[in-house]
Design a protein around this motif. Structure first.
Motif: not given
Length: 455
Positions: A237, A240, A302
């Protein structure tokens, strides 16, 4: 006590005589029963080294003592609480309360030395003494008198927040480690920063979250609270934002998740303060302003897993990126998802709540059902603008008054207190169940395997 024919040592602990005396008389019976049990346990190897017979003996000793503890609390809860709080003139937070009980009523709950020993062990190798804390706190929270006093105590500002509030009022910024709090215009922005574990919850994060929520509620210049996860460094990730990966299972496996300072504290402090407001002490409260309440916005990037999804159930406005999802995999983890069982069905209906909690149903932000748990779904690069619009919309004194009344209608304080009474005991037992121990061990094995270099 039954002696072994070859060693002469006790092999079981007889039941204590039924309780039926005064508080002090029954406390003496409890103390004697607990002391007999501790003498048996002291002759056994450490928990990890016990054979099947010794494990059965350990279970029998704890069962006998716990039966007496439960009986004692059912008979004397209010008298016990009054003794610990000088007739409810003093306010002890959870940890202070259980250790005060250990001193005043030996054998009722583990003392500091016993808990220090427990803290040094991984979860699978502990005695499970937090279950005794669960029995005690279930008794307190069941009581309309003692339980209401304790839940009110936990709604008051934490000592750490009181020490930092002048700094936040002056600077509009406080770095709490796992949480960064910044005032931007009329909003207090809480940014969760646990990037090593995808913003999973641990003991340090719980402390930082309560402190940050308190500061938002105490600060006159902050009108709305906003919660969002920081940008991640995790390879999967990287770059992000992530809202929350739920409880840190590796910390749970290693024995670093506290029953009181994590699992109970998060429910009775900052989640409750977001939902119900911060209760002012009598010296500061007025007939018109007994508590401080403000609207809250959550921005989900997310995913919001486990405790992350639980958080959303107390927020006034939830904004999600269109690639986000929500899940409460409590049954898969083996534990109870906090007050999620109390609140989720109110939003989604009972059938969907059961699929989410019992079967691990994942809800994507783009699914039709997502409208039951979030208010707005936007593109990932539009979350900032959506948050700003929500802050402006909620910065309204009429919003504060009406959210207060909504909370009263949706979840009366006594309903929450009684739920938490059963949660306290049930969750403590789940922490030491064989299936949970096995699941966190497997989670650690998977984590270790991911870190191994390829063959």
């Amino acid at each position: 006590m039954t002696p072994d024919k070859t060693t002469g040592r006790a092999t079981s602990l007889p039941a204590a005589p039924p309780l039926g005396g005064t508080l002090d008389e029954d406390a003496s019976v409890l103390a004697e029963q607990a002391e007999r049990g501790e003498r048996i346990l002291a002759r056994l190897p450490a928990p990890v080294d016990r054979d099947a017979g010794q494990r059965n003996l350990t279970a029998a000793v704890f069962d006998s003592c716990r039966q007496t503890r439960e009986q004692f609390m059912r008979r004397h809860t209010d008298a016990v609480y009054d003794a610990l709080t000088d007739g409810r003139t003093r306010r002890h937070r959870l940890t202070e309360l259980v250790f005060a009980a250990a001193e005043r009523f030996p054998g009722l709950v583990p003392d500091r030395g016993q808990m220090d020993e427990e803290s040094a062990r991984v979860q699978a190798h502990k005695e499970g003494r937090e279950i005794d804390q669960g029995i005690f706190l279930r008794g307190i929270l069941r009581s309309p008198t003692a339980g209401a006093h304790l839940t009110d105590t936990m709604l008051m500002a934490s000592p750490r927040a009181l020490a930092l509030v002048d700094c936040y009022r002056r600077d509009g910024r406080v770095d709490l480690g796992p949480v960064l709090l910044e005032r931007r215009a009329a909003a207090g922005h809480l940014t969760v920063r646990n990037p090593h574990c995808l913003n999973a919850e641990d003991n340090a994060l719980i402390d930082a979250m309560e402190t940050a929520v308190d500061l938002v509620l105490l600060d006159e210049q902050t009108h709305v609270g906003v919660l969002r996860g920081d940008v991640m460094t995790h390879p999967r990730y990287a770059g992000r934002r992530v809202f929350s990966a739920g409880i840190n299972l590796l910390d749970l496996r290693d024995g670093r998740i506290s029953f009181i300072e994590f699992l109970l504290r998060r429910e009775l402090t900052y989640l409750s303060k977001i939902f119900r407001g911060l209760l002012l002490p009598p010296a500061e409260a007025t007939y018109a302003v007994p508590s401080l309440q403000k609207p809250w916005v959550a921005a989900v990037d997310s995913f919001a897993i486990g405790g992350g999804m639980q958080l959303l159930l107390v927020f006034d406005r939830v904004i999600a990126a269109d690639n986000a999802y929500f899940s409460l995999p409590a049954a898969q983890e083996g534990i109870v998802p906090g007050a999620g069982n109390l609140r989720l069905g109110r939003l989604t209906g009972s059938r969907l709540a059961r699929r989410v909690i019992l079967s691990g149903r994942r809800i994507r932000a783009i699914d039709p059902e997502a409208a039951l748990v979030c208010d707005e779904v936007v593109a990932e690069d539009a979350v900032d603008d959506a948050v700003e619009a929500a802050v402006q919309d909620l910065d309204n004194s009429a919003v504060v008054a009406n959210r207060t009344m909504l909370a009263l209608a949706e979840e009366p304080a006594d309903q929450f207190r009684l739920y938490m009474a059963e949660f306290a005991f049930t969750q403590a037992c789940r922490l030491y169940s064989e299936d949970v121990i096995g699941k966190v061990e497997r989670a650690r094995s998977r984590s270790v395997a991911r870190r191994q270099p390829p063959a």
